[in-house]
Write a protein that holds these residues in place. Structure first.
Motif, PDB file in Angstrom:
ATOM      1  N   THR A  38       0.711  -1.345  -0.042  1.00 45.21           N
ATOM      2  CA  THR A  38       0.023   0.063   0.110  1.00 45.21           C
ATOM      3  C   THR A  38       0.683   1.241  -0.036  1.00 45.21           C
ATOM      4  O   THR A  38       0.451   2.286  -0.598  1.00 45.21           O
ATOM      5  N   ILE A  70      -6.343   9.045   1.944  1.00 49.11           N
ATOM      6  CA  ILE A  70      -5.256   8.460   2.120  1.00 49.11           C
ATOM      7  C   ILE A  70      -4.496   9.461   2.676  1.00 49.11           C
ATOM      8  O   ILE A  70      -3.848   9.199   3.804  1.00 49.11           O
ATOM      9  N   ALA A  94       1.881   6.728  -1.712  1.00 50.55           N
ATOM     10  CA  ALA A  94       0.649   5.706  -1.926  1.00 50.55           C
ATOM     11  C   ALA A  94       1.108   4.781  -3.342  1.00 50.55           C
ATOM     12  O   ALA A  94       1.138   5.441  -4.150  1.00 50.55           O
ATOM     13  N   ALA A  98      -3.754   0.877  -2.249  1.00 51.44           N
ATOM     14  CA  ALA A  98      -4.303   1.819  -1.110  1.00 51.44           C
ATOM     15  C   ALA A  98      -5.495   2.420  -1.342  1.00 51.44           C
ATOM     16  O   ALA A  98      -6.402   2.603  -0.286  1.00 51.44           O
ATOM     17  N   LEU A 106      -4.985   0.026   6.099  1.00 61.17           N
ATOM     18  CA  LEU A 106      -3.848   1.292   5.804  1.00 61.17           C
ATOM     19  C   LEU A 106      -3.303   1.547   7.410  1.00 61.17           C
ATOM     20  O   LEU A 106      -2.006   1.755   7.475  1.00 61.17           O
TER      21      LEU A 106
END
Length: 128
Positions: A38, A70, A94, A98, A106
Motif C-alpha cells: 500500500t 489516504i 501511496a 491503497a 492502511l
C-alpha cells in the motif's frame, strides 16, 4: 479543559510537516526505504523532530477523493505516533492498492512502517 502535564502532544503543527521542496529533495536524495503493497515510506534522519511529507500522485490514485482519504489516514496515523518516532523526515508515497484498502488495513500498514523507522533508528544509534 486543560491537557495533562505528562500526556504526549498529539497535534500536527506546521513544524511537523515537510513544507519546502528542498525538504522533499533532501529526503529523496538520501533516503532509507520501507515498502509494502500500500505504501512506500522514505525517511532520513533530521535535526529536530519527526516531520511528515506526502507525495500522493494522481498517477497512482486517479480519484481526488481517494487521494484525500489516504492523506487524512496517513496524517492521523503520523499524528498519533509522532511522539514515539525519532527525529526523521518522512515522505509517504501511496500505491494503487491503497485506494481500495480499508482504513484499518492502511492504519495497520502505517503502524508497521513507523515501527520499522523506530527500530532502524534504534539499531543505528547502538551501532555508533
Amino acid at each position: 479543559m486543560t491537557p495533562a502535564v505528562d500526556s504526549p502532544r498529539y497535534g500536527f503543527p506546521r513544524a511537523r510537516r515537510l513544507t519546502r521542496p528542498a525538504d522533499y529533495k533532501n529526503v529523496f536524495a538520501d533516503a532509507r526505504r520501507s515498502a509494502d503493497f500500500t505504501f512506500t515510506v522514505l525517511y532520513r534522519r533530521s535535526q529536530s523532530v519527526p516531520r511528515l511529507g506526502l507525495a500522493i500522485s494522481r498517477k497512482q490514485l486517479r480519484r481526488a477523493v481517494d487521494r484525500n482519504r489516504i492523506k487524512r489516514i496517513v496524517r492521523e496515523s503520523f499524528r498519533l505516533h509522532a511522539a514515539s518516532l525519532p527525529a526523521v523526515d518522512i515522505v509517504v508515497l501511496a500505491r494503487q492498492p491503497a485506494a481500495t484498502a480499508e482504513a484499518r488495513q492502511l492504519t495497520r500498514a502505517l503502524s508497521k512502517h513507523w515501527n520499522r523507522i523506530r527500530n532502524d533508528a534504534t539499531a543505528s544509534d547502538t551501532a555508533h
